[in-house]
Design a protein around this motif. Structure first.
Motif, PDB file in Angstrom:
ATOM      1  N   ALA A   1     -18.274  28.417  35.976  1.00 32.08           N
ATOM      2  CA  ALA A   1     -17.127  27.997  35.180  1.00 32.08           C
ATOM      3  C   ALA A   1     -17.514  27.164  33.959  1.00 32.08           C
ATOM      4  CB  ALA A   1     -16.144  27.213  36.054  1.00 32.08           C
ATOM      5  N   ALA A   2     -18.511  26.308  34.093  1.00 27.76           N
ATOM      6  CA  ALA A   2     -18.914  25.442  32.976  1.00 27.76           C
ATOM      7  C   ALA A   2     -20.322  25.764  32.495  1.00 27.76           C
ATOM      8  CB  ALA A   2     -18.822  23.981  33.400  1.00 27.76           C
ATOM      9  N   LEU A   3     -20.811  26.957  32.822  1.00 32.10           N
ATOM     10  CA  LEU A   3     -22.173  27.340  32.461  1.00 32.10           C
ATOM     11  C   LEU A   3     -22.155  28.154  31.175  1.00 32.10           C
ATOM     12  CD1 LEU A   3     -25.186  27.360  33.436  1.00 32.10           C
ATOM     13  CD2 LEU A   3     -24.681  29.589  34.459  1.00 32.10           C
ATOM     14  N   GLY A   4     -22.670  27.575  30.097  1.00 32.98           N
ATOM     15  CA  GLY A   4     -22.708  28.267  28.815  1.00 32.98           C
ATOM     16  C   GLY A   4     -23.682  29.429  28.813  1.00 32.98           C
ATOM     17  N   VAL A   5     -23.560  30.281  27.791  1.00 32.17           N
ATOM     18  CA  VAL A   5     -24.382  31.484  27.707  1.00 32.17           C
ATOM     19  C   VAL A   5     -25.869  31.146  27.618  1.00 32.17           C
ATOM     20  CG1 VAL A   5     -24.897  33.522  26.321  1.00 32.17           C
ATOM     21  CG2 VAL A   5     -22.515  32.839  26.707  1.00 32.17           C
ATOM     22  N   GLU A   6     -26.229  30.186  26.793  1.00 32.15           N
ATOM     23  CA  GLU A   6     -27.646  29.849  26.637  1.00 32.15           C
ATOM     24  C   GLU A   6     -28.226  29.279  27.926  1.00 32.15           C
ATOM     25  OE1 GLU A   6     -29.706  30.574  24.213  1.00 32.15           O
ATOM     26  OE2 GLU A   6     -28.026  31.656  23.297  1.00 32.15           O
ATOM     27  N   ARG A   7     -27.461  28.416  28.582  1.00 33.80           N
ATOM     28  CA  ARG A   7     -27.956  27.852  29.841  1.00 33.80           C
ATOM     29  C   ARG A   7     -28.045  28.917  30.920  1.00 33.80           C
ATOM     30  NH1 ARG A   7     -25.734  22.148  31.775  1.00 33.80           N
ATOM     31  NH2 ARG A   7     -23.729  23.202  31.746  1.00 33.80           N
ATOM     32  N   ALA A   8     -27.183  29.942  30.843  1.00 30.92           N
ATOM     33  CA  ALA A   8     -27.254  31.037  31.802  1.00 30.92           C
ATOM     34  C   ALA A   8     -28.599  31.746  31.698  1.00 30.92           C
ATOM     35  CB  ALA A   8     -26.108  32.018  31.577  1.00 30.92           C
ATOM     36  N   ARG A   9     -29.089  31.929  30.483  1.00 33.04           N
ATOM     37  CA  ARG A   9     -30.384  32.573  30.297  1.00 33.04           C
ATOM     38  C   ARG A   9     -31.514  31.721  30.879  1.00 33.04           C
ATOM     39  NH1 ARG A   9     -28.369  33.557  24.717  1.00 33.04           N
ATOM     40  NH2 ARG A   9     -27.492  35.669  24.676  1.00 33.04           N
ATOM     41  N   VAL A  10     -31.410  30.418  30.673  1.00 31.34           N
ATOM     42  CA  VAL A  10     -32.435  29.524  31.221  1.00 31.34           C
ATOM     43  C   VAL A  10     -32.405  29.575  32.747  1.00 31.34           C
ATOM     44  CG1 VAL A  10     -33.221  27.131  31.379  1.00 31.34           C
ATOM     45  CG2 VAL A  10     -32.355  28.027  29.203  1.00 31.34           C
TER      46      VAL A  10
ATOM     47  N   ALA B   1     -14.617  34.583  32.162  1.00 26.35           N
ATOM     48  CA  ALA B   1     -15.097  35.963  32.225  1.00 26.35           C
ATOM     49  C   ALA B   1     -16.406  36.112  31.458  1.00 26.35           C
ATOM     50  CB  ALA B   1     -14.034  36.910  31.660  1.00 26.35           C
ATOM     51  N   ALA B   2     -16.469  35.499  30.268  1.00 24.72           N
ATOM     52  CA  ALA B   2     -17.688  35.594  29.457  1.00 24.72           C
ATOM     53  C   ALA B   2     -18.862  34.907  30.141  1.00 24.72           C
ATOM     54  CB  ALA B   2     -17.433  34.978  28.078  1.00 24.72           C
ATOM     55  N   ARG B   3     -18.616  33.798  30.799  1.00 30.76           N
ATOM     56  CA  ARG B   3     -19.694  33.043  31.439  1.00 30.76           C
ATOM     57  C   ARG B   3     -20.206  33.747  32.686  1.00 30.76           C
ATOM     58  NH1 ARG B   3     -16.800  27.091  30.421  1.00 30.76           N
ATOM     59  NH2 ARG B   3     -17.067  27.171  28.149  1.00 30.76           N
ATOM     60  N   ARG B   4     -19.300  34.345  33.469  1.00 32.19           N
ATOM     61  CA  ARG B   4     -19.753  35.144  34.613  1.00 32.19           C
ATOM     62  C   ARG B   4     -20.638  36.295  34.138  1.00 32.19           C
ATOM     63  NH1 ARG B   4     -14.332  35.354  35.755  1.00 32.19           N
ATOM     64  NH2 ARG B   4     -14.344  37.591  35.282  1.00 32.19           N
ATOM     65  N   ALA B   5     -20.149  36.998  33.133  1.00 30.23           N
ATOM     66  CA  ALA B   5     -20.874  38.159  32.629  1.00 30.23           C
ATOM     67  C   ALA B   5     -22.234  37.763  32.069  1.00 30.23           C
ATOM     68  CB  ALA B   5     -20.044  38.870  31.564  1.00 30.23           C
ATOM     69  N   ALA B   6     -22.297  36.613  31.409  1.00 26.67           N
ATOM     70  CA  ALA B   6     -23.554  36.169  30.802  1.00 26.67           C
ATOM     71  C   ALA B   6     -24.617  35.937  31.863  1.00 26.67           C
ATOM     72  CB  ALA B   6     -23.324  34.889  29.996  1.00 26.67           C
ATOM     73  N   LEU B   7     -24.252  35.307  32.985  1.00 28.23           N
ATOM     74  CA  LEU B   7     -25.245  35.049  34.019  1.00 28.23           C
ATOM     75  C   LEU B   7     -25.653  36.345  34.717  1.00 28.23           C
ATOM     76  CD1 LEU B   7     -27.015  33.132  35.598  1.00 28.23           C
ATOM     77  CD2 LEU B   7     -25.107  32.769  37.188  1.00 28.23           C
ATOM     78  N   ILE B   8     -24.687  37.201  35.019  1.00 29.16           N
ATOM     79  CA  ILE B   8     -25.005  38.465  35.683  1.00 29.16           C
ATOM     80  C   ILE B   8     -25.945  39.299  34.813  1.00 29.16           C
ATOM     81  CG2 ILE B   8     -24.029  40.660  36.473  1.00 29.16           C
ATOM     82  CD1 ILE B   8     -21.534  39.046  37.333  1.00 29.16           C
ATOM     83  N   GLU B   9     -25.672  39.342  33.519  1.00 27.74           N
ATOM     84  CA  GLU B   9     -26.520  40.099  32.600  1.00 27.74           C
ATOM     85  C   GLU B   9     -27.912  39.482  32.496  1.00 27.74           C
ATOM     86  OE1 GLU B   9     -26.634  41.396  27.852  1.00 27.74           O
ATOM     87  OE2 GLU B   9     -24.824  40.521  28.720  1.00 27.74           O
ATOM     88  N   ALA B  10     -27.961  38.153  32.422  1.00 30.90           N
ATOM     89  CA  ALA B  10     -29.258  37.477  32.319  1.00 30.90           C
ATOM     90  C   ALA B  10     -30.093  37.694  33.582  1.00 30.90           C
ATOM     91  CB  ALA B  10     -29.054  35.986  32.062  1.00 30.90           C
ATOM     92  N   LEU B  11     -29.469  37.628  34.733  1.00 38.59           N
ATOM     93  CA  LEU B  11     -30.187  37.887  35.982  1.00 38.59           C
ATOM     94  C   LEU B  11     -30.668  39.335  36.042  1.00 38.59           C
ATOM     95  CD1 LEU B  11     -27.884  35.952  38.481  1.00 38.59           C
ATOM     96  CD2 LEU B  11     -30.241  35.351  37.910  1.00 38.59           C
ATOM     97  N   ALA B  12     -29.816  40.265  35.605  1.00 43.59           N
ATOM     98  CA  ALA B  12     -30.199  41.678  35.611  1.00 43.59           C
ATOM     99  C   ALA B  12     -31.429  41.910  34.734  1.00 43.59           C
ATOM    100  CB  ALA B  12     -29.032  42.542  35.141  1.00 43.59           C
ATOM    101  N   GLY B  13     -31.540  41.136  33.663  1.00 47.78           N
ATOM    102  CA  GLY B  13     -32.708  41.261  32.802  1.00 47.78           C
ATOM    103  C   GLY B  13     -34.007  40.930  33.510  1.00 47.78           C
ATOM    104  N   HIS B  14     -33.909  40.212  34.617  1.00 46.16           N
ATOM    105  CA  HIS B  14     -35.091  39.883  35.429  1.00 46.16           C
ATOM    106  C   HIS B  14     -35.145  40.727  36.694  1.00 46.16           C
ATOM    107  CE1 HIS B  14     -36.370  36.298  33.125  1.00 46.16           C
ATOM    108  NE2 HIS B  14     -35.067  36.095  32.928  1.00 46.16           N
ATOM    109  N   GLY B  15     -34.288  41.752  36.746  1.00 43.08           N
ATOM    110  CA  GLY B  15     -34.282  42.617  37.921  1.00 43.08           C
ATOM    111  C   GLY B  15     -33.586  42.030  39.128  1.00 43.08           C
ATOM    112  N   ILE B  16     -32.715  41.038  38.914  1.00 49.72           N
ATOM    113  CA  ILE B  16     -32.016  40.366  40.021  1.00 49.72           C
ATOM    114  C   ILE B  16     -30.567  40.837  40.048  1.00 49.72           C
ATOM    115  CG2 ILE B  16     -31.334  38.146  40.999  1.00 49.72           C
ATOM    116  CD1 ILE B  16     -33.679  36.916  39.364  1.00 49.72           C
ATOM    117  N   ALA B  17     -30.135  41.417  41.139  1.00 52.56           N
ATOM    118  CA  ALA B  17     -28.764  41.899  41.281  1.00 52.56           C
ATOM    119  C   ALA B  17     -27.837  40.748  41.640  1.00 52.56           C
ATOM    120  CB  ALA B  17     -28.697  42.981  42.349  1.00 52.56           C
ATOM    121  N   ALA B  18     -26.661  40.721  41.009  1.00 51.73           N
ATOM    122  CA  ALA B  18     -25.662  39.688  41.296  1.00 51.73           C
ATOM    123  C   ALA B  18     -24.284  40.296  41.093  1.00 51.73           C
ATOM    124  CB  ALA B  18     -25.854  38.482  40.386  1.00 51.73           C
ATOM    125  N   VAL B  19     -23.275  39.714  41.738  1.00 50.29           N
ATOM    126  CA  VAL B  19     -21.898  40.186  41.589  1.00 50.29           C
ATOM    127  C   VAL B  19     -20.996  39.007  41.248  1.00 50.29           C
ATOM    128  CG1 VAL B  19     -22.162  42.177  43.105  1.00 50.29           C
ATOM    129  CG2 VAL B  19     -21.489  39.974  44.078  1.00 50.29           C
TER     130      VAL B  19
END
Length: 439
Positions: free
Chosen positions: A412-421, A347-365
């Protein structure tokens, strides 16, 4: 038609066999268009009806599909070809497979000793201990557990249910976008797919009603952790869908709850709502290990009899060694804690990528499950662009029928920092694509 392969034959069976040979040997690759019926008939000196019959046979066996004005093409995963997922190029981060993080999978512990068996297990195919654990697993979420059985996995079970319930040419309602292996399986069984649009809460009621009115005889859906969008049924959506399905009591409803223990969403299942014909399937692959080819099934009595009757005539039963292994894991408190930790991490990893993408104006679900779905304009540009930056993601074409383009990213295996990258690289690729193709 490419010059390296020419279709031959003077009968419908001969023409179909020639196409099938071309597909299995690689001369006709996935997506390759076959000649129009009249043109091929002229080339072979046969009637258009002969070619049409050959194409119909190929469609019923999942070798080809018809795309309206796009004509008849070789299926993306033809039933006669041995296709494996492409190897991930060395040095790339694999975010395409849809697999869980091994860190949250327990070690499989088969029984230490297995005594020899006289004859077969057909008379007692299910271990009593695992059957009781399975009933409790379903009852935890309100799924009726009076009738339960086992299968070798979710797709194995769904294939058996559809093949005993339906006949070639019958229609099945499927999620769009949806699970790519199911979208391959249905035409391989000779059945027609009717796409039903999905939003954040799963199947859309009016789209389902339209599909059912068209003559659909079965519905396959996902109550949570929907693949690829992560959608899940809310209580309100479940009730709306039940009201629609109540108008068509003879339709078989199959729920694939493959993410039951790691979805991160509550269970509001159709199975708990008193449908007449239903099956609720849960596999252990995502939370106990992909090599544990076992699934539990709860269903109505008619569906149970049809499923088990067909299984009795084929594989007979699920290995008791496998059943003992599954039972040991389901009853282990340490394993349950490990799985719960995985659910929280996913749950945390999904949310991290969605939030990081949103920071660039990219919508994701991706509200539940293991994946995030990102709508894009050009799948190839995004997939190839991310590949040059070290990421391997899945193009959405395999997951959709009529819906818009997108890419699926397994978090599933994508950490928060790598999600931002990744989000930064994704934004860069979209910028490059816009510069190339215009705004």
């Amino acid at each position: 038609m490419a010059a390296q392969y020419s279709i031959v034959g003077t009968t419908a069976k001969g023409i179909a066999a020639s196409v099938e040979r071309g597909v299995s040997e690689g001369g006709l690759g996935p997506g390759r268009a076959l000649p129009p019926v009249r043109r091929l008939a002229e080339e072979l000196g046969v009637s258009p009806g002969t070619v049409a019959t050959a194409y119909k046979e190929l469609r019923q066996r999942g070798v080809v599909v018809t795309r309206g004005r796009g004509g008849t093409v070789v299926a993306e995963a033809p039933s006669v070809a041995s296709r494996r997922p492409p190897r991930v190029p060395e040095g790339l981060v694999d975010l395409a497979g849809g697999h869980p993080d091994p860190a949250f999978l327990p070690e499989l512990r088969p029984p230490a000793r297995v005594g020899p068996v006289y004859g077969s297990h057909r008379a007692s195919p299910r271990l009593g201990r695992l059957e009781e654990l399975t009933r409790a697993w379903f009852a935890r979420d309100g799924v009726p557990a009076e009738h339960v059985t086992f299968a070798h996995g979710a797709l194995d079970c769904i294939a058996r249910l559809l093949s005993t319930e339906l006949r070639p040419g019958d229609a099945v309602a499927v999620e769009d976008p949806g699970f790519h292996h199911l979208l391959d399986l249905v035409p391989a069984l000779g059945l027609r797919m009717v796409p039903v649009a999905v939003d954040a809460e799963g199947l859309m009621p009016e789209a389902l009603r339209t599909a059912l009115r068209s003559g659909v005889r079965a519905v396959v859906c996902t109550p949570r952790g929907q693949n690829p969008t992560g959608a899940y049924f809310t209580r309100g959506r479940r009730d709306e869908l039940v009201a629609v399905l109540g108008e068509f009591p003879e339709v078989l409803v199959v729920e694939d709850d493959h993410n039951a223990d790691i979805s991160g969403a509550s269970a509001y299942t159709l199975a708990a709502a008193g449908l007449e014909r239903w099956a609720h399937v849960r596999t252990a692959s995502k939370h106990l290990g992909i090599d544990l080819r076992w699934a539990g099934v709860a269903c109505d009595s008619v569906t149970l009899a049809r499923h088990d009757g067909r299984m009795l005539m084929t594989s007979g039963w699920v290995s008791h060694v496998l059943q003992e292994t599954a039972a040991g894991l389901l009853a282990d408190e340490e394993v349950r804690r490990l799985v719960a930790g995985g659910e929280a991490a996913y749950a945390a990893r999904r949310a991290a990528l969605i939030e990081a993408l949103a920071g660039h104006g990219i919508a994701a679900v991706g509200a539940s499950g293991l994946n995030v779905w990102v709508p894009v304009r050009d799948e190839s540009a995004v997939v190839n662009g991310l590949r040059t930056r070290g990421w391997w993601v899945a193009a959405g074409a395999r997951f959709r029928i009529t819906t818009g383009a997108g890419v699926r990213i397994t978090t599933a295996a994508l950490g928060v920092e790598r999600a931002r990258v990744l989000a930064g690289d994704f934004a860069g690729v979209l910028g490059e694509s816009q510069a190339t193709y215009g705004g």
